[in-house]
Design an enzyme around this catalytic site. Structure first.
Site, PDB file in Angstrom:
ATOM      1  N   ASN A 169      49.254 -25.556  17.050  1.00 60.05           N
ATOM      2  CA  ASN A 169      48.274 -24.762  16.310  1.00 60.05           C
ATOM      3  C   ASN A 169      48.080 -23.432  17.035  1.00 60.05           C
ATOM      4  OD1 ASN A 169      46.096 -23.616  15.032  1.00 60.05           O
ATOM      5  ND2 ASN A 169      44.776 -25.416  15.153  1.00 60.05           N
ATOM      6  N   PRO A 170      48.644 -22.339  16.514  1.00 60.74           N
ATOM      7  CA  PRO A 170      48.587 -21.054  17.226  1.00 60.74           C
ATOM      8  C   PRO A 170      47.201 -20.427  17.255  1.00 60.74           C
ATOM      9  CG  PRO A 170      49.568 -20.756  15.064  1.00 60.74           C
ATOM     10  CD  PRO A 170      49.375 -22.231  15.237  1.00 60.74           C
ATOM     11  N   ASP A 227      40.649 -30.483  19.288  1.00 63.23           N
ATOM     12  CA  ASP A 227      40.192 -31.718  18.658  1.00 63.23           C
ATOM     13  C   ASP A 227      40.270 -31.663  17.135  1.00 63.23           C
ATOM     14  OD1 ASP A 227      39.632 -33.069  21.063  1.00 63.23           O
ATOM     15  OD2 ASP A 227      37.733 -31.994  21.265  1.00 63.23           O
ATOM     16  N   GLU A 232      42.896 -33.934  12.138  1.00 59.95           N
ATOM     17  CA  GLU A 232      43.836 -33.843  11.024  1.00 59.95           C
ATOM     18  C   GLU A 232      44.936 -34.892  11.143  1.00 59.95           C
ATOM     19  OE1 GLU A 232      45.656 -30.284   9.749  1.00 59.95           O
ATOM     20  OE2 GLU A 232      43.899 -29.025  10.101  1.00 59.95           O
ATOM     21  N   GLY A 257      42.640 -26.148  22.853  1.00 58.85           N
ATOM     22  CA  GLY A 257      41.495 -25.845  22.008  1.00 58.85           C
ATOM     23  C   GLY A 257      40.299 -25.365  22.806  1.00 58.85           C
ATOM     24  N   GLY A 259      37.216 -27.216  22.874  1.00 55.91           N
ATOM     25  CA  GLY A 259      36.519 -28.345  23.474  1.00 55.91           C
ATOM     26  C   GLY A 259      37.427 -29.270  24.263  1.00 55.91           C
ATOM     27  N   ASP A 322      27.520 -25.956  18.442  1.00 52.55           N
ATOM     28  CA  ASP A 322      28.951 -26.093  18.139  1.00 52.55           C
ATOM     29  C   ASP A 322      29.411 -25.079  17.106  1.00 52.55           C
ATOM     30  OD1 ASP A 322      31.355 -27.213  18.634  1.00 52.55           O
ATOM     31  OD2 ASP A 322      30.982 -29.106  17.614  1.00 52.55           O
ATOM     32  N   ARG A 329      33.696 -17.247  20.367  1.00 52.13           N
ATOM     33  CA  ARG A 329      34.929 -18.001  20.626  1.00 52.13           C
ATOM     34  C   ARG A 329      35.791 -17.355  21.704  1.00 52.13           C
ATOM     35  NH1 ARG A 329      38.640 -21.663  18.210  1.00 52.13           N
ATOM     36  NH2 ARG A 329      37.066 -22.325  16.710  1.00 52.13           N
ATOM     37  N   ARG A 335      31.541 -20.564  25.756  1.00 51.89           N
ATOM     38  CA  ARG A 335      30.735 -20.137  24.606  1.00 51.89           C
ATOM     39  C   ARG A 335      29.600 -21.116  24.328  1.00 51.89           C
ATOM     40  NH1 ARG A 335      34.429 -22.300  19.539  1.00 51.89           N
ATOM     41  NH2 ARG A 335      32.874 -23.797  18.892  1.00 51.89           N
TER      42      ARG A 335
END
Length: 523
Positions: A169-170, A227, A232, A257, A259, A322, A329, A335
């Site tokens: 996931n870029p 996550d 997915e 990611g 988290g 969240d 981000r 963050r």
């Protein structure tokens, strides 16, 4: 007098250290004493051996745990736990001998930032060896491959390389997934893993692909992302008509990611550092040796829709932080820390109704409300513990434990003004927050943290600070429950509700734990 005290103290410390060293040496000798394979072997950095078959040609040995070789006339030990692969290494300048190399990733200690403490990290080291001929080399390669793959040393069946489907996931986290994969891909290559790399271009692509892909062609699924990408993947497998076998396909994570809660949980249980290279090492060792762990999933129902959660449900300040912190981000995992301080300063309260089915424990059917973990501990018994490697974790091993059928009177209900309700399936919500220190990967329970209106801002702040080490549950105003299922009904017209870190509809929601449904790559 002080001098005498210091001398006695130092002598005691030296004796204690000596005894500990003797025990370590004794344990090491136990591991290496049974030599199950030996043949001619020359470590390249040592003096040149004499001709083949002479008494002076050095021998190497294998035990179940070590490759033992001579380096400058001294025995050296290479732990096979660190080895990921072995391969032929041709040296054209010498055709009389046959060469091979062993790739190992050792744990080393490095100075942390500003020299404060130590940081563990895995580093690649290549060992090159020579054999008198190709026949001896083949015997060494087969023997080492068998041991690092968990096979009998005399296994003669050709080793089959494991096949992975990797999703990258870029846009995850700081958008560093491509760079991180370039850094860890040599480890996968050194481990002789075959893989297909798919870079996602839209939300939902992983789920759609895994709903249709031919799973018989792969041995594992790897997520280079966060996550949300794992969520997915799990729901893609559960959406299949053959979901009962599909969900058993092991999943590994390279954390990129924001988290990275599941990746952190698996790395901590496995005793690995928290970084992408260590995650890749865990995947390489785990997929070749079949080291998979069952993972509980939570069957989630909302508005007639069914999906599955692996991480958490958040409501109140948890979900506010969240989702509302998305504008920060660019700060990565920091963050949430910064935004949490802002939300504590302007604390909100949420009326709601929470019904839960208490976890069945030997001592009691329920873990009741407690402002002190001491009170909880007396009820939890053996569940007052942290998850460990699978062979050492009694809570995860007890997968066949019979749980009594649910009765209507078993359900407990609370209605109040809440600051937060946090349901955790695993120990870490993020890399920096150990929200549920007593959570287990497959104990059939979720850990619930509840804070009601009335807690002081100071205690709430302390709870967030102590959550980094999982030391927050003993603070006044922090309630802790083990449950098999629950239903949350927000009684406010607006708010934020999250599942696995992603926002869902602000409507009543139910979760039911399905024990050990999925598989993850873990020690």
């Amino acid at each position: 007098m002080h001098h005498l005290y210091d001398v006695l103290t130092n002598n005691f410390a030296e004796k204690k250290q000596k005894k500990m060293q003797e025990k370590i040496t004794e344990r090491m000798q136990e591991k290496i004493q049974e030599r199950i394979f030996s043949d001619c072997l020359w470590f390249i950095d040592s003096p040149k051996p004499l001709a083949e078959n002479t008494p002076d040609y050095p021998l190497g040995y294998l035990t179940e745990n070590y490759l033992i070789f001579f380096q400058n006339s001294q025995e050296s030990y290479l732990s096979l736990d660190d080895v990921v692969g072995v391969s032929i290494c041709d040296r054209l300048e010498n055709i009389e001998e046959a060469f091979f190399q062993v790739k190992a990733y050792h744990l080393v200690e490095l100075s942390a930032v500003l020299g404060l403490g130590k940081k563990r990290q895995r580093r690649l080291k290549t060992y090159e060896f020579a054999c008198p001929n190709t026949e001896v080399r083949s015997r060494w390669i087969v023997a080492i491959q068998n041991l690092i793959r968990g096979l009998p040393i005399d296994n003669q069946n050709p080793a089959v390389n494991q096949r992975l489907q990797i999703f990258l996931n870029p846009t995850s986290g700081k958008k560093q997934s491509r760079i991180i994969f370039q850094q860890i891909s040599p480890l996968l290559d050194n481990s002789h893993l075959e893989y297909t790399l798919t870079e996602t271009t839209r939300t939902g692509q992983i789920q759609d692909t895994l709903s249709e892909i031919n799973l018989s062609e792969i041995d594992g699924i790897i997520i280079v992302g966060g996550d949300g990408s794992i969520h997915e993947a799990i729901n893609g497998l559960m959406n299949r008509s053959d979901w009962q076998t599909a969900i058993l396909k092991p999943i590994g994570i390279i954390p990129t990611g924001t988290g990275n809660g599941l990746a952190k949980t698996l790395l901590e249980i496995s005793g690995e550092p928290d970084d992408p290279l260590s995650a890749a090492f865990l995947i390489a060792k785990g997929i070749t040796q079949g080291k998979y762990r069952p993972l509980d999933l939570a069957k989630t129902q909302q508005s007639g829709q069914i999906f599955y959660s692996f991480l958490s449900l958040g409501w109140g300040i948890i979900s506010d932080v969240d989702i509302e912190s998305e504008k920060l981000r660019f700060l990565g995992s920091l963050r949430t820390d910064i935004y949490a301080l802002m939300r504590i300063a302007t604390l909100r309260h949420y009326p709601g109704k929470f019904a839960y089915l208490p976890a069945y424990l030997p001592e009691t059917e329920a873990i009741t409300r407690s402002g002190s973990l001491t009170g909880v501990a007396s009820l939890m018994g053996e569940y007052q513990s942290e998850c460990q490697t699978f062979k050492k974790c009694p809570n995860c091993l007890a997968a066949d434990k019979q749980i009594p059928p649910t009765k209507q009177q078993d359900w407990q209900v609370m209605q109040d003004d809440f600051v937060l309700i946090w349901a955790m399936n695993i120990s870490h919500a993020t890399q920096n927050i150990k929200a549920a220190p007593h959570a287990h990967l497959s104990d059939g329970m979720m850990d619930i943290i509840i804070v009601r209106r009335g807690i002081s801002k100071l205690n709430l702040l302390l709870a967030f600070l102590k959550a980094a080490q999982g030391k927050h549950l003993s603070l006044p105003g922090i309630e802790f429950y083990k449950v098999r299922g629950f239903r949350l009904e927000p009684l406010t017209p607006q708010g934020i509700l999250t599942v696995d870190g992603e926002q869902v509809e602000y409507l009543p929601i139910e979760m039911e734990v399905k024990r050990g449904l999925a598989r993850v790559i873990c020690a």
